[in-house]
Design a protein around this motif. Structure first.
Motif, PDB file in Angstrom:
ATOM      1  N   GLU A  96      -5.134  10.492  -7.751  1.00  0.00           N
ATOM      2  CA  GLU A  96      -4.820   9.378  -8.350  1.00  0.00           C
ATOM      3  C   GLU A  96      -3.471   8.828  -8.380  1.00  0.00           C
ATOM      4  N   LYS A  97      -2.613   9.814  -8.566  1.00  0.00           N
ATOM      5  CA  LYS A  97      -1.172   9.586  -8.338  1.00  0.00           C
ATOM      6  C   LYS A  97      -0.962   8.882  -6.921  1.00  0.00           C
ATOM      7  N   LEU A  98      -1.551   9.571  -5.876  1.00  0.00           N
ATOM      8  CA  LEU A  98      -1.300   9.147  -4.691  1.00  0.00           C
ATOM      9  C   LEU A  98      -1.679   7.635  -4.379  1.00  0.00           C
ATOM     10  N   LYS A  99      -2.935   7.348  -5.083  1.00  0.00           N
ATOM     11  CA  LYS A  99      -3.461   6.108  -4.959  1.00  0.00           C
ATOM     12  C   LYS A  99      -2.235   4.898  -5.717  1.00  0.00           C
ATOM     13  N   SER A 100      -1.977   5.355  -6.885  1.00  0.00           N
ATOM     14  CA  SER A 100      -1.030   4.567  -7.629  1.00  0.00           C
ATOM     15  C   SER A 100       0.257   4.293  -6.787  1.00  0.00           C
ATOM     16  N   LEU A 101       0.600   5.370  -6.137  1.00  0.00           N
ATOM     17  CA  LEU A 101       1.876   5.216  -5.280  1.00  0.00           C
ATOM     18  C   LEU A 101       1.971   4.228  -4.207  1.00  0.00           C
ATOM     19  N   TRP A 102       0.918   4.337  -3.602  1.00  0.00           N
ATOM     20  CA  TRP A 102       0.557   3.305  -2.248  1.00  0.00           C
ATOM     21  C   TRP A 102       0.438   2.036  -2.712  1.00  0.00           C
ATOM     22  N   THR A 103      -0.379   1.655  -3.866  1.00  0.00           N
ATOM     23  CA  THR A 103      -0.657   0.467  -4.526  1.00  0.00           C
ATOM     24  C   THR A 103       0.687  -0.012  -5.026  1.00  0.00           C
ATOM     25  N   ALA A 104       1.491   0.485  -5.652  1.00  0.00           N
ATOM     26  CA  ALA A 104       2.769   0.403  -6.043  1.00  0.00           C
ATOM     27  C   ALA A 104       3.696  -0.382  -4.926  1.00  0.00           C
ATOM     28  N   PHE A 105       3.500   0.528  -3.935  1.00  0.00           N
ATOM     29  CA  PHE A 105       4.443   0.305  -2.738  1.00  0.00           C
ATOM     30  C   PHE A 105       3.825  -1.256  -2.122  1.00  0.00           C
ATOM     31  N   GLN A 106       2.649  -1.165  -2.028  1.00  0.00           N
ATOM     32  CA  GLN A 106       2.028  -2.673  -1.506  1.00  0.00           C
ATOM     33  C   GLN A 106       2.467  -3.752  -2.421  1.00  0.00           C
ATOM     34  N   ASP A 107       2.368  -3.501  -3.916  1.00  0.00           N
ATOM     35  CA  ASP A 107       2.802  -4.735  -4.570  1.00  0.00           C
ATOM     36  C   ASP A 107       4.236  -4.869  -4.701  1.00  0.00           C
ATOM     37  N   LEU A 108       5.180  -3.975  -4.380  1.00  0.00           N
ATOM     38  CA  LEU A 108       6.461  -4.160  -4.274  1.00  0.00           C
ATOM     39  C   LEU A 108       6.833  -4.969  -3.151  1.00  0.00           C
ATOM     40  N   TRP A 109       6.298  -4.398  -1.718  1.00  0.00           N
ATOM     41  CA  TRP A 109       6.318  -5.065  -0.738  1.00  0.00           C
ATOM     42  C   TRP A 109       6.013  -6.696  -0.528  1.00  0.00           C
ATOM     43  N   ILE A 110       5.040  -7.085  -1.412  1.00  0.00           N
ATOM     44  CA  ILE A 110       4.214  -8.343  -1.390  1.00  0.00           C
ATOM     45  C   ILE A 110       5.472  -9.280  -2.205  1.00  0.00           C
ATOM     46  N   LYS A 111       6.026  -8.659  -3.191  1.00  0.00           N
ATOM     47  CA  LYS A 111       6.826  -9.343  -3.919  1.00  0.00           C
ATOM     48  C   LYS A 111       8.325  -9.512  -3.156  1.00  0.00           C
ATOM     49  N   LEU A 112       8.706  -8.487  -2.697  1.00  0.00           N
ATOM     50  CA  LEU A 112      10.156  -8.484  -2.039  1.00  0.00           C
ATOM     51  C   LEU A 112      10.105  -9.279  -0.638  1.00  0.00           C
ATOM     52  N   TYR A 113       8.937  -8.934  -0.006  1.00  0.00           N
ATOM     53  CA  TYR A 113       8.864  -9.840   1.377  1.00  0.00           C
ATOM     54  C   TYR A 113       8.567 -11.141   1.089  1.00  0.00           C
ATOM     55  N   GLY A 114       7.917 -11.670   0.317  1.00  0.00           N
ATOM     56  CA  GLY A 114       7.678 -12.949  -0.084  1.00  0.00           C
ATOM     57  C   GLY A 114       8.519 -13.591  -1.290  1.00  0.00           C
ATOM     58  N   ALA A 115       9.640 -13.226  -1.418  1.00  0.00           N
ATOM     59  CA  ALA A 115      10.555 -13.532  -2.493  1.00  0.00           C
ATOM     60  C   ALA A 115      10.894 -15.139  -2.201  1.00  0.00           C
ATOM     61  N   SER A 116      10.966 -15.934  -3.092  1.00  0.00           N
ATOM     62  CA  SER A 116      11.186 -17.336  -2.979  1.00  0.00           C
ATOM     63  C   SER A 116      12.738 -17.477  -2.873  1.00  0.00           C
ATOM     64  N   PHE A 117      13.631 -16.514  -3.130  1.00  0.00           N
ATOM     65  CA  PHE A 117      14.930 -16.607  -2.894  1.00  0.00           C
ATOM     66  C   PHE A 117      15.532 -15.817  -1.716  1.00  0.00           C
ATOM     67  N   PRO A 118      16.912 -16.113  -1.419  1.00  0.00           N
ATOM     68  CA  PRO A 118      17.368 -15.114  -0.445  1.00  0.00           C
ATOM     69  C   PRO A 118      17.534 -13.770  -0.807  1.00  0.00           C
ATOM     70  N   THR A 119      17.156 -12.860   0.165  1.00  0.00           N
ATOM     71  CA  THR A 119      17.234 -11.414  -0.123  1.00  0.00           C
ATOM     72  C   THR A 119      18.088 -10.403   0.704  1.00  0.00           C
ATOM     73  N   THR A 120      18.919  -9.686   0.397  1.00  0.00           N
ATOM     74  CA  THR A 120      19.706  -8.897   1.282  1.00  0.00           C
ATOM     75  C   THR A 120      19.543  -7.376   0.858  1.00  0.00           C
ATOM     76  N   ALA A 121      20.186  -6.715   1.827  1.00  0.00           N
ATOM     77  CA  ALA A 121      20.326  -5.264   1.646  1.00  0.00           C
ATOM     78  C   ALA A 121      21.471  -4.832   1.889  1.00  0.00           C
ATOM     79  N   ALA A 122      22.058  -4.422   0.930  1.00  0.00           N
ATOM     80  CA  ALA A 122      23.682  -3.704   1.138  1.00  0.00           C
ATOM     81  C   ALA A 122      23.451  -2.151   1.430  1.00  0.00           C
ATOM     82  N   LEU A 123      23.317  -1.767   2.452  1.00  0.00           N
ATOM     83  CA  LEU A 123      22.931  -0.660   2.729  1.00  0.00           C
ATOM     84  C   LEU A 123      24.353   0.303   2.857  1.00  0.00           C
TER      85      LEU A 123
END
Ligand SMILES: CCCCCCCC/C=C\CC(=O)SCCNC(=O)CCNC(=O)[C@H](O)C(C)(C)COP(=O)(O)OP(=O)(O)OC[C@H]1O[C@@H](n2cnc3c(N)ncnc32)[C@H](O)[C@@H]1OP(=O)(O)O
Length: 278
Positions: A96-123
């Motif tokens: 169950e945790k494994l499913k939650s992990l991937w679902t949360a990763f999908q949700d995060l990607w949808i938000k970050l990749y689709g963000a309506s403002f400029p996004t940057t990674a300070a690595l």
């Protein structure tokens, strides 16, 4: 509790009301520019478990609601941006945790990749696997020297899923994507700059943030609506492909992780990470 340094003078950036996000993700909004520095804070390596993924997703959602001017994703670690998914959650996983992990990763990607403002990674350090996906989901990447970045999934015995490939194809040439993914290659900072996996090199963490601020400032004269609509046109296809196949994508992940040969490899891999110190 999340720490907010909200501006009072930018009318379109309202004060946050939510205080529910934990210390896993810290947020500071620059009073003058309205740009948010969002800091991953799960020592030692910012391994992405469900709580960390959900925390970051919530922060991005809040920034979206509050119409902030841009995001700089950083890390509280000295030399690691993010080591990807928490390997202890995918080795001998609770299903169950494994499913939650991937679902949360999908949700995060949808938000970050689709963000309506400029996004940057300070690595400010290594960005491996899921850490690289976070960086690729942003519009711009600045990295310190002597670090590493890449998607090593094929080394782990799993294959990157379509939306992860799309994130890399958005940044690199088709040829570079093939080489990077099929070899599961991890690039040093200089090599990453050469192929375009990062956009700039900075001397230290402060400079990564400064360069990200400079990148975001380039959008100050771009209309927010035009920005978000154009981004949607550019990235919407990859996002809707995932949203229309979330269950299939989840099943592919779960099956891949549960594959006995992947579990065997993960056991050895985790041991090798631990034994590095001995
Ligand atoms: C649909 C099919 C599947 C599709 C999958 C594709 C999707 C791709 C996206 C995500 C997959 C993943 O993210 S899997 C995670 C893969 N991550 C890695 O391989 C990184 C492993 N870590 C490292 O290489 C190094 O730790 C580092 C370069 C990041 C840092 O090196 P350093 O020497 O500074 O630190 P240590 O190695 O000593 O690490 C300290 C400490 O942290 C533990 N650790 C490291 N990485 C992880 C991790 N990802 N999860 C959990 N724990 C991690 C390491 O074991 C050490 O622990 P101890 O202090 O207890 O020894």
């Amino acid at each position: 509790m999340i720490s907010f340094l909200m501006r009072r003078t930018i009318p379109r950036c309202r004060a946050y009301s939510s205080q529910t996000t934990s210390e896993l993700t810290k947020v500071e909004v620059n009073e003058k520019t309205g740009v948010a520095v969002v800091t991953l804070n799960r020592p030692p390596v910012n391994g992405l478990n469900v709580a960390a993924l959900r925390s970051l997703e919530k922060v991005i959602g809040d920034l979206e609601t509050n119409k902030c001017k841009g995001l700089i994703l950083s890390s509280s670690s000295k030399n690691i941006f993010c080591a990807g998914l928490d390997l202890t959650e995918i080795y001998k996983p609770d299903q169950e945790k494994l499913k939650s992990l991937w679902t949360a990763f999908q949700d995060l990607w949808i938000k970050l990749y689709g963000a309506s403002f400029p996004t940057t990674a300070a690595l400010n350090g290594h960005a491996i696997a899921g850490g690289c996906v976070l960086a690729l989901s942003c519009d711009y990447r600045v990295m310190v020297p002597n670090s590493s970045i890449g998607l090593n999934e094929t080394e782990l015995g799993i294959s990157p899923t379509a939306w992860i490939i799309a994130s890399m194809q958005n940044v690199l040439s088709k040829r570079s994507v093939e080489l990077a993914l099929l070899q599961g290659r991890i690039y040093k900072t200089n090599q990453a700059l050469e192929i375009g996996l990062i956009d700039e090199i900075a001397n230290d963490k402060d400079e990564t943030i400064k360069k990200c601020e400079e990148f975001i400032a380039k959008y100050s004269r771009v209309q927010s609506l035009a920005f978000s609509l154009t981004k949607r046109e550019l990235r919407g296809k990859a996002i809707s492909e995932l949203t229309s196949n979330r269950q299939g994508d989840l099943q592919f992940f779960v099956d891949s992780i549960n594959n006995p040969s992947v579990q065997k490899f993960l056991e050895k891999y985790l041991q090798s990470l631990k034994s590095k110190k001995n």
